[in-house]
Design a protein around this motif. Structure first.
Motif, mmCIF file in Angstrom:
data_model
loop_
_atom_site.group_PDB
_atom_site.id
_atom_site.type_symbol
_atom_site.label_atom_id
_atom_site.label_comp_id
_atom_site.label_asym_id
_atom_site.label_seq_id
_atom_site.Cartn_x
_atom_site.Cartn_y
_atom_site.Cartn_z
ATOM 1 N N ALA A 255 64.756 -14.008 -6.246
ATOM 2 C CA ALA A 255 64.645 -13.030 -5.163
ATOM 3 C C ALA A 255 64.735 -11.632 -5.743
ATOM 4 O O ALA A 255 65.445 -11.382 -6.722
ATOM 5 C CB ALA A 255 65.747 -13.232 -4.124
ATOM 6 N N TYR A 257 65.536 -8.220 -3.849
ATOM 7 C CA TYR A 257 65.888 -7.584 -2.585
ATOM 8 C C TYR A 257 66.041 -6.077 -2.782
ATOM 9 O O TYR A 257 66.684 -5.626 -3.723
ATOM 10 C CB TYR A 257 67.210 -8.129 -2.048
ATOM 11 C CG TYR A 257 67.191 -9.584 -1.654
ATOM 12 C CD1 TYR A 257 66.067 -10.182 -1.079
ATOM 13 C CD2 TYR A 257 68.328 -10.381 -1.835
ATOM 14 C CE1 TYR A 257 66.066 -11.516 -0.700
ATOM 15 C CE2 TYR A 257 68.336 -11.714 -1.450
ATOM 16 C CZ TYR A 257 67.206 -12.280 -0.896
ATOM 17 O OH TYR A 257 67.218 -13.600 -0.515
ATOM 18 N N THR A 262 61.406 -7.419 -0.899
ATOM 19 C CA THR A 262 61.853 -8.347 0.135
ATOM 20 C C THR A 262 63.130 -7.822 0.792
ATOM 21 O O THR A 262 64.045 -7.360 0.108
ATOM 22 C CB THR A 262 62.125 -9.739 -0.468
ATOM 23 O OG1 THR A 262 60.935 -10.205 -1.114
ATOM 24 C CG2 THR A 262 62.526 -10.729 0.613
ATOM 25 N N THR A 263 63.175 -7.888 2.102
ATOM 26 C CA THR A 263 64.363 -7.437 2.822
ATOM 27 C C THR A 263 65.504 -8.422 2.608
ATOM 28 O O THR A 263 65.353 -9.623 2.818
ATOM 29 C CB THR A 263 64.072 -7.310 4.323
ATOM 30 O OG1 THR A 263 63.031 -6.344 4.513
ATOM 31 C CG2 THR A 263 65.311 -6.862 5.082
ATOM 32 N N ASP A 264 66.632 -7.900 2.177
ATOM 33 C CA ASP A 264 67.825 -8.728 1.997
ATOM 34 C C ASP A 264 68.220 -9.316 3.353
ATOM 35 O O ASP A 264 68.430 -8.574 4.318
ATOM 36 C CB ASP A 264 68.951 -7.847 1.452
ATOM 37 C CG ASP A 264 70.257 -8.588 1.243
ATOM 38 O OD1 ASP A 264 70.338 -9.796 1.557
ATOM 39 O OD2 ASP A 264 71.213 -7.939 0.776
ATOM 40 N N CYS A 269 71.548 -5.318 -0.016
ATOM 41 C CA CYS A 269 70.791 -4.733 -1.127
ATOM 42 C C CYS A 269 69.696 -3.851 -0.538
ATOM 43 O O CYS A 269 68.583 -4.306 -0.249
ATOM 44 C CB CYS A 269 70.188 -5.822 -2.003
ATOM 45 S SG CYS A 269 71.401 -6.984 -2.672
ATOM 46 N N LYS A 270 70.011 -2.583 -0.333
ATOM 47 C CA LYS A 270 69.080 -1.639 0.278
ATOM 48 C C LYS A 270 69.608 -0.234 0.039
ATOM 49 O O LYS A 270 70.739 -0.044 -0.412
ATOM 50 C CB LYS A 270 68.969 -1.896 1.783
ATOM 51 C CG LYS A 270 70.268 -1.676 2.548
ATOM 52 C CD LYS A 270 70.081 -1.833 4.047
ATOM 53 C CE LYS A 270 71.372 -1.487 4.798
ATOM 54 N NZ LYS A 270 71.187 -1.558 6.269
#
Length: 311
Positions: A255, A257, A262-264, A269-270
């Motif tokens: 993954a 993120y 990819t949206t967590d 994670c952003k």
């Protein structure tokens, strides 16, 4: 009651935690804070030299310092909060961030309440709990924390202070409680540049693990992954590509993120943090990672090598 082989991590505050300028908590919109915000010297800790708390503290600060996240100072009030929550967990046979009023050892419903009860600023607080078997030590518990993406985000946060407690919480298990905090008017630790964990020279990281709460793979039962790579930057961080190679060639990324990727599923994670999570790695093996993208309005590429341990 949570399963004893899981880890739990939380960030809480009396006000909503926001991400600004690559740092957690309240602040302005600066993209690249001054590097002087990183703490490079703290008073000597007072944990007994041979204690598990001393081992955990030294391990955590060594990992943070090596990768540029700055040192944490021991705080007696946070020690008190951590110890009280460890005692509550042991007395009630539970591993959770929440306490229930009326139960033995109750000191506060959540970590913010508990630090406030000992006189620490409740506004910006984090807590991790790592339960391990009696055959493992506190260093293992710290490294296990750092091998779980959401736990690592808390342990590598821009806090200044930490309190620790270690002891039995259920038959066959011991738990490390780490409580983190930042007092009013204190600057978040931020390098003003891209930081990663692991980083160049990191060694002994976990090759494979699972059982984090919340799980980074909620759609997958009993998910297993390799040491995650956390990338921290400014509020406009965008990770464009990531790769990991080992003796056998490229490692599959399970993954990626982050903003623009990819949206967590747990939205951790952003906004200044991206998480690169590979499949399980081999033990006692050196890997090279490369991450690239844009940060604070400029392109970046970071390449570094790290080595897994025996776990």
């Amino acid at each position: 009651m949570k399963p004893k082989n899981e880890l739990l991590a939380t960030l809480v505050a009396g006000v909503t935690l926001i991400v600004c300028g690559g740092a957690w908590g309240e602040g302005g919109d600066t993209l690249a804070p001054a590097a002087s915000a990183i703490v490079t010297s703290v008073p000597a800790a007072t944990y007994a030299a041979s204690s598990s708390e001393a081992l955990a503290y030294e391990t955590l600060n060594a990992e943070r310092s090596r990768c540029g996240f700055g040192l944490l100072a021991q705080n007696a009030r946070l020690d008190q909060a951590a110890t009280a929550h460890l005692n509550y967990s042991a007395q009630n046979n539970v591993v959770d961030h929440l306490q229930e009023p009326g139960k033995t050892g109750f000191t506060g419903g959540d970590p913010a309440d508990r630090v406030a009860a000992v006189g620490y600023d409740r506004r910006q607080v984090g807590e991790t709990m790592s339960s391990v078997s009696f055959t493992e030590n506190a260093e293992y518990a710290v490294r296990r924390t750092l091998s779980a993406p959401y736990h690592a985000l808390v342990a590598l946060h821009g806090f200044h202070d930490v309190g620790l407690a270690w002891g039995p919480t259920a038959d066959g298990f011991r738990t490390l409680v780490m409580v983190f905090g930042l007092t009013r008017n204190a600057e978040h630790q931020d390098a003003g540049k891209i930081l990663t964990y692991p980083c160049e020279g990191s060694a002994g990281v976990f090759a494979a693990r699972g059982a984090e709460m919340p799980t980074p793979f909620p759609a997958e039962a009993d998910a297993i992954w390799g040491q995650p790579i956390l990338v921290k930057g400014a509020s406009d961080l965008r990770l464009a590509a990531a790769s990991i190679t080992g003796p056998g060639g490229s490692v599959a990324i399970k993954a990626l993120y982050g903003d623009g990727q990819t949206t967590d599923p747990n939205r951790r994670c952003k906004a200044a943090v991206a998480c690169v999570i590979p499949v399980a790695l081999a033990t006692n093996t050196t890997y090279t990672a490369t991450v690239s993208g844009t940060n604070a309005g400029a392109a970046f590429t970071s390449t570094f090598s790290f080595r897994t341990g025996a776990q």
